[in-house]
Design a protein around this motif. Structure first.
Motif, PDB file in Angstrom:
ATOM      1  N   ASP A  45      -4.219 -23.745 -45.822  1.00  9.64           N
ATOM      2  CA  ASP A  45      -4.533 -24.133 -44.453  1.00  9.64           C
ATOM      3  C   ASP A  45      -5.879 -23.500 -44.107  1.00  9.64           C
ATOM      4  O   ASP A  45      -5.944 -22.362 -43.648  1.00  9.64           O
ATOM      5  N   GLY A  46      -6.961 -24.216 -44.410  1.00 10.15           N
ATOM      6  CA  GLY A  46      -8.304 -23.655 -44.230  1.00 10.15           C
ATOM      7  C   GLY A  46      -8.510 -22.515 -45.209  1.00 10.15           C
ATOM      8  O   GLY A  46      -8.269 -22.642 -46.392  1.00 10.15           O
ATOM      9  N   GLY A  47      -8.914 -21.346 -44.704  1.00 12.51           N
ATOM     10  CA  GLY A  47      -9.125 -20.173 -45.549  1.00 12.51           C
ATOM     11  C   GLY A  47      -7.878 -19.353 -45.778  1.00 12.51           C
ATOM     12  O   GLY A  47      -7.922 -18.312 -46.428  1.00 12.51           O
ATOM     13  N   THR A  48      -6.747 -19.809 -45.254  1.00 10.75           N
ATOM     14  CA  THR A  48      -5.486 -19.081 -45.411  1.00 10.75           C
ATOM     15  C   THR A  48      -4.592 -19.811 -46.402  1.00 10.75           C
ATOM     16  O   THR A  48      -4.513 -21.034 -46.390  1.00 10.75           O
ATOM     17  N   ALA A  75      -8.885 -15.168 -47.422  1.00 14.70           N
ATOM     18  CA  ALA A  75     -10.122 -14.720 -48.056  1.00 14.70           C
ATOM     19  C   ALA A  75     -11.241 -14.781 -47.019  1.00 14.70           C
ATOM     20  O   ALA A  75     -11.465 -15.831 -46.424  1.00 14.70           O
ATOM     21  N   VAL A  76     -11.913 -13.660 -46.804  1.00 12.19           N
ATOM     22  CA  VAL A  76     -12.929 -13.544 -45.760  1.00 12.19           C
ATOM     23  C   VAL A  76     -14.280 -13.199 -46.401  1.00 12.19           C
ATOM     24  O   VAL A  76     -14.585 -12.027 -46.596  1.00 12.19           O
ATOM     25  N   PRO A  77     -15.096 -14.222 -46.728  1.00 14.34           N
ATOM     26  CA  PRO A  77     -16.374 -13.947 -47.392  1.00 14.34           C
ATOM     27  C   PRO A  77     -17.509 -13.629 -46.419  1.00 14.34           C
ATOM     28  O   PRO A  77     -18.671 -13.660 -46.806  1.00 14.34           O
ATOM     29  N   ASP A  78     -17.183 -13.293 -45.172  1.00 13.94           N
ATOM     30  CA  ASP A  78     -18.194 -13.129 -44.126  1.00 13.94           C
ATOM     31  C   ASP A  78     -19.332 -12.188 -44.484  1.00 13.94           C
ATOM     32  O   ASP A  78     -20.459 -12.396 -44.069  1.00 13.94           O
ATOM     33  N   GLY A  79     -19.057 -11.128 -45.243  1.00  9.30           N
ATOM     34  CA  GLY A  79     -20.088 -10.146 -45.520  1.00  9.30           C
ATOM     35  C   GLY A  79     -20.918 -10.432 -46.750  1.00  9.30           C
ATOM     36  O   GLY A  79     -21.796  -9.642 -47.095  1.00  9.30           O
ATOM     37  N   LEU A  80     -20.631 -11.542 -47.443  1.00  6.39           N
ATOM     38  CA  LEU A  80     -21.412 -11.854 -48.642  1.00  6.39           C
ATOM     39  C   LEU A  80     -22.878 -11.912 -48.261  1.00  6.39           C
ATOM     40  O   LEU A  80     -23.203 -12.405 -47.188  1.00  6.39           O
TER      41      LEU A  80
END
Length: 152
Positions: A45-48, A75-80
């Motif tokens: 469901d999206g990123g989940t 999965a949280v790639p925000d800081g890449l």
């Protein structure tokens, strides 16, 4: 409910993006924990991602019990390109609850992974659950490092 937090940090000679992609895929958890023998019913469901993990326990070396646990992974790639997080929750039929976070930081030799677990259990189970979770953390670090090792 009684609770505790466990933290294990380790280095891995693989780029952050590769470690992140590996930990973001539910099927890769088979074998990352010595208890997880299967992953099924994966729903995205999206990123989940929601799925069922099968933990296999052996008693007296003969009796087998498969514990079905509900897992939610985000999965949280925000800081890449410098850091990324994978967070989730595990719900066991024995009312053991675990929130987890893998923080993956870029390092000159690859990546540094911080594996943090927050356990909540019914009274009387915390010591057992924490000892099992600590052993799984150490095994997961070794297996992940071996899986993503670069040939020399």
């Amino acid at each position: 409910m009684p609770s505790t937090e466990l933290k294990h940090t380790f280095r891995i000679a693989a780029p952050l993006e590769e470690v992140f992609a590996h930990l973001a895929e539910p099927s890769h958890y088979v074998g990352l924990s010595p208890l997880v023998v299967a992953v099924r019913d994966v729903r995205r469901d999206g990123g989940t991602v929601h799925y069922t993990a099968v933990e296999r326990f052996r008693f007296l070396g003969v009796l087998r019990h498969d514990n079905l646990i509900d897992v939610t992974l985000t999965a949280v790639p925000d800081g890449l390109p410098h850091t990324a997080d994978i967070v989730g929750e595990v719900r066991s039929p024995a009312r053991v609850r675990m929130n987890y976070r893998f923080t993956i930081d870029r390092d000159e030799a690859g990546s540094v992974v911080t594996d943090t677990l927050r356990l909540r259990t019914p009274p009387g189970l915390l010591h057992f659950a924490a000892s099992q979770a600590g052993a799984v953390q150490r095994t997961r670090a070794r297996v992940l490092t071996d899986r993503l090792a670069r040939p020399a």
